[in-house]
Design a protein around this motif. Structure first.
Motif, PDB file in Angstrom:
ATOM      1  N   THR A  82       0.806  -1.211   0.000  1.00  0.00           N
ATOM      2  CA  THR A  82       0.000   0.000   0.000  1.00  0.00           C
ATOM      3  C   THR A  82       0.844   1.268   0.000  1.00  0.00           C
ATOM      4  OG1 THR A  82      -1.762   1.197   1.164  1.00  0.00           O
ATOM      5  CG2 THR A  82      -0.219  -0.049   2.526  1.00  0.00           C
ATOM      6  N   HIS A  84      -0.627   3.925   1.286  1.00  0.00           N
ATOM      7  CA  HIS A  84      -1.293   4.653   2.367  1.00  0.00           C
ATOM      8  C   HIS A  84      -0.964   4.010   3.703  1.00  0.00           C
ATOM      9  CE1 HIS A  84      -3.588   6.405  -0.903  1.00  0.00           C
ATOM     10  NE2 HIS A  84      -3.900   5.185  -1.297  1.00  0.00           N
ATOM     11  N   SER A  86      -3.253   4.616   6.534  1.00  0.00           N
ATOM     12  CA  SER A  86      -4.379   4.919   7.419  1.00  0.00           C
ATOM     13  C   SER A  86      -4.683   3.713   8.298  1.00  0.00           C
ATOM     14  CB  SER A  86      -5.614   5.302   6.614  1.00  0.00           C
ATOM     15  OG  SER A  86      -6.215   4.169   6.041  1.00  0.00           O
TER      16      SER A  86
END
Length: 122
Positions: A82, A84, A86
């Motif tokens: 990924t 990201h 989060s």
């Protein structure tokens, strides 16, 4: 020969990861969406699976959850890839049954650690 399946819809990311893995004695199988990754996993029985989180047709987390339903994939390491970080995305990956997360851009050192953890005999 040990097979590794990589799925990523970003051609450049896929090629960079393939280049990093090419220094190992492994057969590299690639897919550009989660559904194709599941089909190839069933066909080739890879020893390690790396799934990008965001892919068309089926996300990496959805593909992982789908594979984990099959007993032959209960103990195969499945790694999230990924760009990201989060907590929602990381929790989704964990809940789907992914063993670990690699963050883009992936470094050669991260690949070496991955092999050390999951494929120490390579």
């Amino acid at each position: 020969m040990t097979s590794i399946l990589i799925a990523d819809d970003d051609f450049i990311s896929l090629e960079v990861l393939k280049a990093m893995l090419s220094s190992y004695n492994v057969n590299i199988i690639t897919a550009q969406d989660g559904k194709h990754a599941c089909d190839l996993a069933l066909e080739h029985q890879p020893s390690l699976i790396i799934l990008d989180y965001e892919m068309p047709v089926m996300t990496g987390a959805e593909a992982c959850a789908n594979l984990r339903k099959n007993s032959q994939f209960k103990n195969i390491p499945i790694i999230a890839l990924t760009g990201h970080q989060s907590s929602t995305e990381l929790n989704t990956c964990r809940d789907a049954g992914m063993n670990q997360t690699l963050h883009k851009p992936v470094s050669p050192e991260a690949i070496a650690e991955l092999f050390k953890s999951y494929l120490p005999n390579i």
